[in-house]
Design a protein around this motif. Structure first.
Motif, PDB file in Angstrom:
ATOM      1  N   ARG A 193      49.255  54.476  42.466  1.00  0.00           N
ATOM      2  CA  ARG A 193      50.205  53.369  42.448  1.00  0.00           C
ATOM      3  C   ARG A 193      51.044  53.415  41.185  1.00  0.00           C
ATOM      4  NH1 ARG A 193      47.523  48.497  45.267  1.00  0.00           N
ATOM      5  NH2 ARG A 193      49.462  47.513  44.638  1.00  0.00           N
ATOM      6  N   ALA A 250      46.327  43.160  39.705  1.00  0.00           N
ATOM      7  CA  ALA A 250      47.458  42.651  38.940  1.00  0.00           C
ATOM      8  C   ALA A 250      48.781  43.184  39.456  1.00  0.00           C
ATOM      9  CB  ALA A 250      47.287  43.010  37.473  1.00  0.00           C
ATOM     10  N   PHE A 251      48.774  44.351  40.024  1.00  0.00           N
ATOM     11  CA  PHE A 251      50.011  44.965  40.480  1.00  0.00           C
ATOM     12  C   PHE A 251      50.178  44.890  41.993  1.00  0.00           C
ATOM     13  CE2 PHE A 251      46.694  47.686  38.902  1.00  0.00           C
ATOM     14  CZ  PHE A 251      46.316  48.427  39.989  1.00  0.00           C
ATOM     15  N   ASP A 252      49.435  44.007  42.660  1.00  0.00           N
ATOM     16  CA  ASP A 252      49.651  43.772  44.087  1.00  0.00           C
ATOM     17  C   ASP A 252      50.843  42.859  44.268  1.00  0.00           C
ATOM     18  OD1 ASP A 252      46.164  43.526  45.102  1.00  0.00           O
ATOM     19  OD2 ASP A 252      47.560  45.220  45.102  1.00  0.00           O
ATOM     20  N   GLU A 253      51.398  42.890  45.467  1.00  0.00           N
ATOM     21  CA  GLU A 253      52.435  41.919  45.766  1.00  0.00           C
ATOM     22  C   GLU A 253      51.961  41.019  46.899  1.00  0.00           C
ATOM     23  OE1 GLU A 253      55.520  44.746  46.592  1.00  0.00           O
ATOM     24  OE2 GLU A 253      54.980  44.777  48.707  1.00  0.00           O
ATOM     25  N   VAL A 269      54.441  41.902  34.448  1.00  0.00           N
ATOM     26  CA  VAL A 269      53.962  43.011  35.279  1.00  0.00           C
ATOM     27  C   VAL A 269      54.696  43.052  36.609  1.00  0.00           C
ATOM     28  CG1 VAL A 269      51.955  43.921  36.466  1.00  0.00           C
ATOM     29  CG2 VAL A 269      51.703  42.844  34.225  1.00  0.00           C
ATOM     30  N   LYS A 270      55.252  44.182  36.911  1.00  0.00           N
ATOM     31  CA  LYS A 270      55.837  44.363  38.238  1.00  0.00           C
ATOM     32  C   LYS A 270      54.877  45.222  39.066  1.00  0.00           C
ATOM     33  CE  LYS A 270      60.326  42.900  38.339  1.00  0.00           C
ATOM     34  NZ  LYS A 270      60.314  41.964  37.235  1.00  0.00           N
ATOM     35  N   HIS A 271      55.158  45.277  40.328  1.00  0.00           N
ATOM     36  CA  HIS A 271      54.233  45.982  41.194  1.00  0.00           C
ATOM     37  C   HIS A 271      54.843  47.273  41.686  1.00  0.00           C
ATOM     38  CE1 HIS A 271      56.999  44.018  43.886  1.00  0.00           C
ATOM     39  NE2 HIS A 271      56.656  42.886  43.325  1.00  0.00           N
ATOM     40  N   VAL A 320      53.201  51.422  38.498  1.00  0.00           N
ATOM     41  CA  VAL A 320      53.315  50.061  37.969  1.00  0.00           C
ATOM     42  C   VAL A 320      54.250  50.066  36.771  1.00  0.00           C
ATOM     43  CG1 VAL A 320      52.035  48.078  37.062  1.00  0.00           C
ATOM     44  CG2 VAL A 320      50.937  49.616  38.689  1.00  0.00           C
TER      45      VAL A 320
END
Lengths: 274, 420, 249
Positions: free
Chosen positions: C48, B369-372, C246-248, C50
């Motif tokens: 990561r 979900a948080f990949d670009e 949602v941002k990455h 987020v």
């Protein structure tokens, strides 16, 4: 790959996959081995020369594959589809009964009725002792003149029809003369003897089929006149238009007289090479 | 007469016209440079490692894999033409058979060459044969492509042995004759192997449950991409052969095949392309409506990133699929050489686009979900390596055209001509 | 009985300090690689960041440590490796990678939806003197092979050796603790045997706040995440497109 490898376990997937793979690999291997084995067998049974000839024949230009019956005027036009092997030709009998037609020119070339001629410009003469003598015909001699070197087969060796009878070199050109008939070499001659090879034929020389593939009688006229036409076209100086002269005789020692001509093509067509 | 004046005329078949040796070398020179540059770039990658490329942990596959898949699809004309001529006895395609073998040989040897550079440890390539994973599509690909390259070499050898000088050796000529008699067996084996590896290349992506963009339902262990890849390969193989032959005719300035051969190849290509488009459309609908949503990936999210929007899907199926299928089969358009060749080019571009979408776009798209959405540009070493394959192909084909009877027609009469 | 080693990571406790990443690199002899970029470096454990995409006071962030999920069911990387260089260890449930057999084809890397696999794009090299800090229990990988988290399998070996030396058949769970778990200052990462009913981690994995990433892909990952925040739990499944919250990172 093999059960001995660490951690190998047989599953249905393995059985299917490996059996398919090995079946394919085996098929490829068998194909290659088969081709190699058949090649070796062809050499052992002396079929190799016949196969090479058939392959070479197919590479000749169409003008060099005219059926002898077309040359003799028995049919209008026909390309040989049997590598000049009249002995096995199914149409031979139907053509041979017709008479040879055409105008007989004086070509200034000696050819005799007791000799039989091969399309590669050699003659065969049956001798009384059952052997056959072989030599180059006049057209070939006039072209080459005296060769720089001749390589003859060994005594007792076998020569195959359409294989190599002997080899010559002239002015840097290598010429392979095709054998007109198969047999064992029992005598070796040369330009001085008037014949080049004496052979003991493999087939019965009294059987008419044995020499069926060779030209004889009026046929030789018509064939030689076609060959002379070809030579006139091929040996003309570069950049001149083709012309067909009537009359005139073939001079001797042409390769020395006209060194600038395209001898590669001339010799290839004359001696049936690719 | 012209050929006897050439410096290398001994090597050129009698009666065949070729340009002077000098002209030929002038033609070859730039391709040799391109090839040399490719070898240098490949050498850099082998010596310094794959950090010479712009591939990374997210784009583990890049330009090379895309072009490998593309080139193998285009080279499918080799096995398919062999299948049509030897198994289905469609003798009218005989004139193009030798070219098909040479093109196939070039495509597969080039692809295998690039693969040897693409892997991190080329010397371990034999591990796949020693520890095969029968569940993996890549094992299948490795086995089949290795075997098929062998088959192509065996099919190329008779053509090579028909060279004017080589055939003078009796053992070569007789071996060529015997091998040629067995070529139908090789054609059959080649068809079987190609069926599997063309399909498995598609299967490579169809089984990736971790990449719902590529993942497809299928039949038994084979995802639908397995069958779609086979279809697209056999559809575009003949088109690619058309383009190669047309190019050779243009460059050499002479007509090499009967003119209606192009139309026939185009028709075969067009019909298969039409079937492929239908199958692909059905597959796409199933994927969009069922397969992808069932794992929580709404399909429209794949097409939300410019420039990889829905137009790409449309282009792949309609512009580069339906349109050339129509142009190649519809009589009015097929009769015009220009349109026919353009349609063939569209078909080939279509298969390349399809391979691109599956290799590159799959990796660009996010999964978590948080990949670009990611971008990738090949490095010059990658481009040059593949340029090297192109140079290699032109060199091999040019040499084959000059010295071997690629387009030799049976010289009249009803002789059995070995190898024409 | 076969173990199924897994983790539960409490995202409400993760501060994003990155100790787990450093500990992992130290334990696994990952070379410094100054020439690497974020996409070519080797980070078997990667944290990561987020964001929830909101502005101002409504903005929230979470740190998500990502490593190999040790998928249980139809493990994507196992089925695709052409020479069986990856397998799921039946005794422990750990997905084992054999760098000695790896060809470097990188097919497993395209198969992994979690991007948990890393390729050795360079030969590993350590500045002079730093080689003294290498962990002797873990082999160094060469250029051209793939590597990933293996749940500090070397530590499991040590625990097993210790148990065997003491004549015991089972290891003491306290002896087998992966480096990231050991290093985490807030104990956000918890490690245990999911097959053991008595293990706390096994309980936590079934709590209503627990989720797994991309669970709908049906790969049965053994790394669970936990958060009381609904928006964090929503990160489990793929994003629904640009313009979503949602941002990455």
């Amino acid at each position: 790959m093999f059960p001995g490898v660490d951690g190998f376990r047989w599953t249905v997937g393995h059985i299917l996959f490996l059996s398919l793979f090995f079946a394919v690999a085996l098929t490829i291997l068998v194909t290659v081995v088969s081709a190699v084995w058949r090649t070796v067998r062809d050499f052992r049974t002396n079929r190799a020369i016949e196969l090479c000839w058939k392959s070479d024949f197919a590479q000749l230009p169409e003008t060099e594959r005219r059926c002898r019956h077309e040359l003799a005027g028995r049919v209008m036009s026909r390309t040989c589809d049997n590598a000049f092997d009249c002995r096995q030709c199914s149409n031979y009998s139907q053509f041979a009964v017709q008479s040879a037609r055409g105008i007989v020119h004086d070509l200034g070339l000696n050819y005799s009725n007791d000799r039989f001629y091969h399309r590669g410009h050699t003659w065969v003469k049956p001798e009384e002792d059952g052997t056959l003598t072989i030599g180059p015909d006049e057209l070939a001699q006039h072209l080459i003149g005296s060769p720089d070197s001749i390589t003859m087969p060994k005594m007792g060796s076998e020569i195959e029809v359409n294989g190599t009878a002997w080899e010559m070199t002239k002015n840097g050109n290598e010429i392979r003369v095709r054998a007109p008939i198969e047999g064992t070499v029992v005598g070796i001659g040369g330009p001085k003897e008037g014949w080049y090879l004496k052979i003991h034929p493999r087939l019965d020389p009294n059987d008419p089929v044995t020499l069926r593939h060779l030209l004889r009688g009026p046929e030789v006229h018509f064939w030689l006149s076609r060959e002379l036409e070809r030579l006139q076209l091929q040996l003309r100086p570069a950049n001149t238009a083709p012309s067909l002269a009537d009359g005139g005789v073939l001079m001797s020692g042409l390769m020395d007289a006209m060194p600038e001509s395209e001898w590669g093509t001339v010799l290839a067509d004359t001696f049936l090479e690719t | 007469m012209a050929s006897t004046a050439l410096a290398d005329s001994r090597w050129i078949a009698r009666g065949e016209e070729r340009t002077s040796l000098r002209q030929f070398l002038v033609w070859l020179a730039p391709w040799v440079v391109v090839f040399a540059l490719g070898v240098y770039a490949a050498g850099l990658c082998l010596y310094f490692g794959l950090n010479q490329t712009n591939m990374d942990n997210r784009f583990a596959f890049g330009l090379w894999i895309f072009l490998d898949l593309g080139v193998i699809a285009l080279g499918a004309g080799a096995f398919f033409t062999g299948f049509l001529v030897y198994i289905l006895k469609r003798a009218e395609l005989q004139p193009i058979l030798n070219t098909a073998v040479v093109v196939g040989f070039i495509c597969y040897s080039g692809a295998v060459g690039i693969l040897m550079i693409d892997v991190g440890q080329p010397l371990r390539a034999w591990f796949t044969f020693w520890h095969p994973n029968t569940h993996s599509m890549l094992t299948e690909v490795t086995f089949c492509i290795s075997c098929y390259l062998l088959v192509l070499c065996l099919e190329y050898i008779p053509i090579l042995l028909r060279n004017r000088q080589l055939r003078k050796l009796p053992s070569f000529l007789v071996f060529e004759h015997q091998l040629h008699k067995l070529v139908p067996v090789l054609a059959g084996v080649g068809t079987l192997l190609s069926f599997f590896h063309q399909g498995s290349l598609g299967g490579l992506y169809g089984v990736l449950r971790g990449r719902p963009f590529a993942f497809r339902q299928g039949f038994l262990i084979w995802p639908s991409t397995f069958f779609l890849f086979i279809l697209s390969a056999i559809a575009t193989g003949p088109s690619f052969l058309m383009l190669v032959t047309a190019t050779v005719e243009k460059v050499t300035g002479r007509r090499l095949v009967p003119p209606d051969l192009f139309r026939r190849l185009g028709f075969i290509s067009g019909v298969l392309l039409g079937i492929y488009v239908a199958a692909k459309s059905i597959d796409t609908l199933i994927w969009l409506n069922f397969t992808s949503p069932s794992v929580g990936f709404a399909p429209w999210q794949y097409y939300s990133y410019k420039p990889f929007g829905l137009p790409i899907l449309f282009a792949e199926i309609v512009v580069f699929g339906l349109l050339p299928a129509f142009l190649l089969t519809y009589r009015r358009s097929a009769q015009r050489r220009g349109l026919l060749l353009s349609a063939a080019a569209l078909a080939c571009a279509g298969v390349l686009l399809n391979r691109f979408v599956l290799t590159v776009q799959t990796l660009a798209l996010p999964t978590l979900a948080f990949d670009e959405f990611l971008h990738y540009t090949p490095s010059w070493q990658e481009v040059a390596s593949f340029g090297g394959v192109l140079g290699y192909g032109v060199i091999v084909y040019s040499l084959s055209y000059r010295y071997l009877p690629l387009f030799a027609q049976p010289k009249g009469g009803n002789t059995h001509v070995s190898g024409s | 009985m076969n173990a199924r080693y897994g983790m539960v990571i409490d995202l409400d406790r993760c501060t994003g300090c990155g100790s787990c990443m450093v500990a992992c690199a130290a334990e696994n002899n990952v070379a410094p690689l100054p020439q690497a970029s974020p996409r070519t470096g080797i980070t078997p454990m990667l944290v990561r960041k987020v964001s929830n995409g909101m502005e101002g006071g409504a903005q929230r962030e979470v740190f998500i440590p990502i490593m190999c999920m040790h998928c249980e069911h139809e493990t994507p990387c196992v089925s695709v490796c052409p020479q069986q260089a990856v397998e799921v260890d039946k005794a422990t449930g750990i997905v084992m990678q054999m760098p000695q057999r790896c060809l470097g084809c990188r097919y497993c890397m395209t198969a992994c939806p979690y991007h948990a696999r890393y390729f050795n794009w360079w030969d590993p090299a350590w500045p002079a003197g730093m080689e003294k800090s290498l962990n002797p229990g873990v082999a160094v990988r060469m250029r051209g092979v793939v590597e990933k988290c293996n749940m500090c399998h070397a530590r499991l070996h040590s625990a097993m050796a210790k148990a065997a030396a003491a004549g015991k058949r089972e290891i003491d769970p306290a002896d087998y603790v992966p480096a990231c778990v050991e290093a985490c200052p807030t104990a956000a990462i918890r490690f245990g045997n999911l097959a053991d009913q008595n293990d706390a981690v096994s309980h936590e994995a079934h709590s209503p706040d627990a989720f797994r990433l991309l669970a709908r892909l049906d790969t049965e990952p053994k790394v669970y995440y936990k958060s009381k925040e609904a928006w964090v739990r929503a990160l489990a499944e793929s994003k629904s497109g640009p313009g979503s919250e949602v941002k990455h990172g």
